[in-house]
Design an enzyme around this catalytic site. Structure first.
Site, PDB file in Angstrom:
ATOM      1  N   SER A  30      21.293  23.371  25.713  1.00 42.11           N
ATOM      2  CA  SER A  30      20.434  24.412  26.300  1.00 42.11           C
ATOM      3  C   SER A  30      20.574  25.717  25.522  1.00 42.11           C
ATOM      4  O   SER A  30      19.576  26.389  25.218  1.00 42.11           O
ATOM      5  CB  SER A  30      20.835  24.662  27.751  1.00 42.11           C
ATOM      6  OG  SER A  30      20.558  23.535  28.530  1.00 42.11           O
ATOM      7  N   ARG A 130       6.480  12.260  30.811  1.00 41.56           N
ATOM      8  CA  ARG A 130       7.064  13.268  31.696  1.00 41.56           C
ATOM      9  C   ARG A 130       6.028  14.309  32.142  1.00 41.56           C
ATOM     10  O   ARG A 130       5.172  14.707  31.370  1.00 41.56           O
ATOM     11  CB  ARG A 130       8.270  13.930  31.004  1.00 41.56           C
ATOM     12  CG  ARG A 130       9.339  12.897  30.687  1.00 41.56           C
ATOM     13  CD  ARG A 130      10.562  13.498  30.050  1.00 41.56           C
ATOM     14  NE  ARG A 130      11.276  14.366  30.971  1.00 41.56           N
ATOM     15  CZ  ARG A 130      12.346  15.071  30.618  1.00 41.56           C
ATOM     16  NH1 ARG A 130      12.791  15.021  29.368  1.00 41.56           N
ATOM     17  NH2 ARG A 130      12.953  15.836  31.496  1.00 41.56           N
ATOM     18  N   GLN A 177      14.056  24.832  33.259  1.00 37.09           N
ATOM     19  CA  GLN A 177      13.006  24.773  32.228  1.00 37.09           C
ATOM     20  C   GLN A 177      11.776  25.555  32.676  1.00 37.09           C
ATOM     21  O   GLN A 177      11.177  26.291  31.891  1.00 37.09           O
ATOM     22  CB  GLN A 177      12.631  23.321  31.929  1.00 37.09           C
ATOM     23  CG  GLN A 177      13.743  22.574  31.200  1.00 37.09           C
ATOM     24  CD  GLN A 177      13.394  21.134  30.912  1.00 37.09           C
ATOM     25  OE1 GLN A 177      12.360  20.632  31.353  1.00 37.09           O
ATOM     26  NE2 GLN A 177      14.258  20.453  30.191  1.00 37.09           N
ATOM     27  N   ASP A 328      22.281  16.850  34.800  1.00 37.11           N
ATOM     28  CA  ASP A 328      22.284  15.875  33.702  1.00 37.11           C
ATOM     29  C   ASP A 328      23.496  14.945  33.757  1.00 37.11           C
ATOM     30  O   ASP A 328      23.601  14.016  32.960  1.00 37.11           O
ATOM     31  CB  ASP A 328      22.266  16.611  32.359  1.00 37.11           C
ATOM     32  CG  ASP A 328      20.938  17.311  32.116  1.00 37.11           C
ATOM     33  OD1 ASP A 328      19.922  16.885  32.699  1.00 37.11           O
ATOM     34  OD2 ASP A 328      20.920  18.301  31.355  1.00 37.11           O
ATOM     35  N   ARG A 359      16.069   8.131  36.123  1.00 33.86           N
ATOM     36  CA  ARG A 359      17.518   7.870  36.076  1.00 33.86           C
ATOM     37  C   ARG A 359      18.056   7.211  37.338  1.00 33.86           C
ATOM     38  O   ARG A 359      19.143   6.629  37.294  1.00 33.86           O
ATOM     39  CB  ARG A 359      18.280   9.171  35.761  1.00 33.86           C
ATOM     40  CG  ARG A 359      18.115   9.558  34.312  1.00 33.86           C
ATOM     41  CD  ARG A 359      18.909  10.786  33.916  1.00 33.86           C
ATOM     42  NE  ARG A 359      18.824  10.963  32.469  1.00 33.86           N
ATOM     43  CZ  ARG A 359      19.032  12.110  31.833  1.00 33.86           C
ATOM     44  NH1 ARG A 359      19.352  13.196  32.519  1.00 33.86           N
ATOM     45  NH2 ARG A 359      18.934  12.170  30.517  1.00 33.86           N
TER      46      ARG A 359
HETATM   47  C1  S3P Z   1      17.521  22.270  30.819  1.00 37.72           C
HETATM   48  C2  S3P Z   1      17.234  22.205  32.163  1.00 37.72           C
HETATM   49  C3  S3P Z   1      17.332  20.974  32.958  1.00 37.72           C
HETATM   50  C4  S3P Z   1      18.131  19.895  32.235  1.00 37.72           C
HETATM   51  C5  S3P Z   1      17.747  19.780  30.784  1.00 37.72           C
HETATM   52  C6  S3P Z   1      17.982  21.099  30.066  1.00 37.72           C
HETATM   53  C7  S3P Z   1      17.391  23.563  30.139  1.00 37.72           C
HETATM   54  O1  S3P Z   1      16.028  20.480  33.180  1.00 37.72           O
HETATM   55  O2  S3P Z   1      17.940  18.639  32.859  1.00 37.72           O
HETATM   56  O3  S3P Z   1      18.505  18.775  30.140  1.00 37.72           O
HETATM   57  O4  S3P Z   1      17.905  23.707  29.000  1.00 37.72           O
HETATM   58  O5  S3P Z   1      16.777  24.477  30.711  1.00 37.72           O
HETATM   59  P1  S3P Z   1      15.151  20.896  34.474  1.00 37.72           P
HETATM   60  O6  S3P Z   1      14.783  22.317  34.334  1.00 37.72           O
HETATM   61  O7  S3P Z   1      13.953  19.999  34.413  1.00 37.72           O
HETATM   62  O8  S3P Z   1      16.030  20.616  35.651  1.00 37.72           O
END
Ligand code: S3P
Length: 446
Positions: A30, A130, A177, A328, A359
């Protein structure tokens, strides 16, 4: 971007002798994505150390380059980025290939939503399934327009709006995200972008935007609701960034060391931001011996070394509100539950159905195939633990282009009678290219 060879790479993981040694894990995924994106928007030269050189992050690097930033690798994990300034990205000449990376896709859509350009996003078979409506909906309210494949999926073409309209948005889904996409769009939008986040998710975007000099404030209400405000049009200053080790990658050696009898493993330099540390808390509640030593701060993030000793675990029923802090890590948590004493009940995990694979379904099917008794629920899973007895093993496990499914079942193989065969280990390169070398250095066999 598919850098994989054409053929799947099946692999069998077998019962391991006690794991021992000291390791590090690659940089946080991230933070690596955000380092490249924000550096590309700062005016001048930034340096990033400890960048994750996995396929997902390389997709982000290629995209920033395609839009005019200078992005150069210097040595292992050391990258230099010369940014173009907020609003200065150029129209990419070809489609942006996001490979397997949902984070690259959704964050870049936000970034481009307030730029006067048109861009097309494509991805692999997993990413193309997705849902993107969660970002296209708020970004449309800011003025961007989208033409997506059926079901709001990739391939997708977007046209940014300049000037965009600032948004006041309550997140309908707990997603870092989505939050980050809106904040990145807000950077080049005149006025105040405001986000209401009822359930806290990872806060790297907020921390890093502040670090880059953006005018961003976070207010936390009595019930934990977070209100984030960002003033556009921001000016970002170049930074020197040190990326901590990824807790989501550390999760695999942590669980392996807890499960393989007699093990003792130290994992140095792991990010321990509270919005990411839910698995460590959960494993401790299950009876796992995990000690944090040398706690410190690196680049504005809490970091520590984890000392993990093999432990007998007991089943748990975690509160779903903690889901974002370990979102995750559920696949490998399910493997821990499969070896625990008694039943574990995981609920409130609808979001797991829209990750790199579904998952819940992929784990339920795989765990059953290696002799674990599970019940799949719409929003979770019930797992009957073996009480520490080795799992039967088997396979090949269908990983469905999902790196974390592959690594979770690799860990399960280390505590199995007959070994666990994974149908394809190639996706591991998206987030943890050194996974095999890491396991072998601890004494595991594959
Ligand atoms: C992430 C947010 C998470 C996570 C992904 C990375 C990020 O997703 O599952 O691997 O870097 O902001 P979501 O925002 O869909 O929960």
């Amino acid at each position: 971007m598919t850098q994989h060879d054409d053929q799947p790479a099946p692999m069998t993981f077998t019962a391991a002798p006690a794991l021992s040694g000291g390791i590090t894990v690659p940089g946080d995924k991230s933070i690596s994505h955000r380092s490249l994106m924000l550096s590309a928007l700062a005016v001048g030269a930034s340096r990033v150390e400890g960048l994750l050189e996995g396929e997902d992050v390389l997709a982000t690097a290629a995209a920033m380059r395609a839009m005019g930033a200078e992005v150069r690798r210097d040595a292992e994990g050391v990258w230099h980025i010369h940014g173009v300034g907020v609003g200065g990205l150029l129209q990419p000449r070809t489609a942006l290939d996001m490979g397997n990376s949902g984070t690259s896709t959704r964050l870049l859509m936000g970034l481009l939503a307030s730029h006067d350009l048109t861009a097309t996003f494509v991805g692999d078979a997993s990413l193309s399934k997705r849902p993107m409506a969660r970002v296209t909906e708020p970004l449309s309210q800011m003025g961007a327009s989208f033409s997506a494949s059926p079901g709001d999926r990739l391939p997708l073409t977007m046209k940014g709006a300049c000037p965009a309209v600032p948004l006041d948005y309550r997140l309908p889904v707990a997603s870092a995200q989505v939050k980050s996409a809106i904040l990145l769009a807000g950077l080049n939008t005149p006025g105040i972008t405001r986000i209401v986040e009822p359930i806290a998710t990872r806060d790297h975007s907020e921390r890093m935007l502040k670090g880059f000099g953006a005018d961003l404030a976070v207010e936390v209400e009595g019930d934990g609701t977070r209100i984030i405000t960002l003033a556009g049009e921001a000016e970002l200053r170049p930074q020197q960034i040190v990326v901590p080790g990824d807790p989501s990658s550390a999760a695999f050696p942590v669980v392996a060391a807890l499960l393989v009898p007699g093990s003792k493993v130290t994992i140095a330099n792991v990010g321990l931001n509270a919005t990411r540390a839910g698995l460590i808390d959960l494993l401790r509640e299950m009876g796992g011996a995990i000690e944090v030593v040398n706690a410190r701060e690196v680049g504005g993030e809490p970091v520590g070394d984890l000392v993990v000793t093999a432990s007998a675990l007991t089943g748990v029923t975690p509160d779903p509100v903690r889901a974002p802090s370990m979102i995750d890590e559920y696949p490998v948590a399910f493997v821990a539950a499969a070896l625990a004493e008694g039943r574990s009940v995981f609920r409130g995990l609808e979001e797991l159905r829209v990750k790199e694979s579904d998952r819940i379904a992929t784990m339920a099917q795989g765990l059953r195939a290696i002799g674990v008794q599970v019940e799949e629920l719409e929003d979770g899973i019930i797992i009957e633990g073996s009480g520490g007895a080795p799992l039967a093993g088997g396979g090949p496990i269908a990983t469905r282009l999902d790196h974390r499914i592959a690594m979770s079942f690799a860990v399960a193989g280390l505590v199995s009678k007959n070994g666990v065969t994974i149908d394809d280990m190639r996706p591991v390169a998206t987030s943890f290219p050194t996974f095999m070398a890491m396991l072998q250095s601890l004494g595991a066999q594959a």
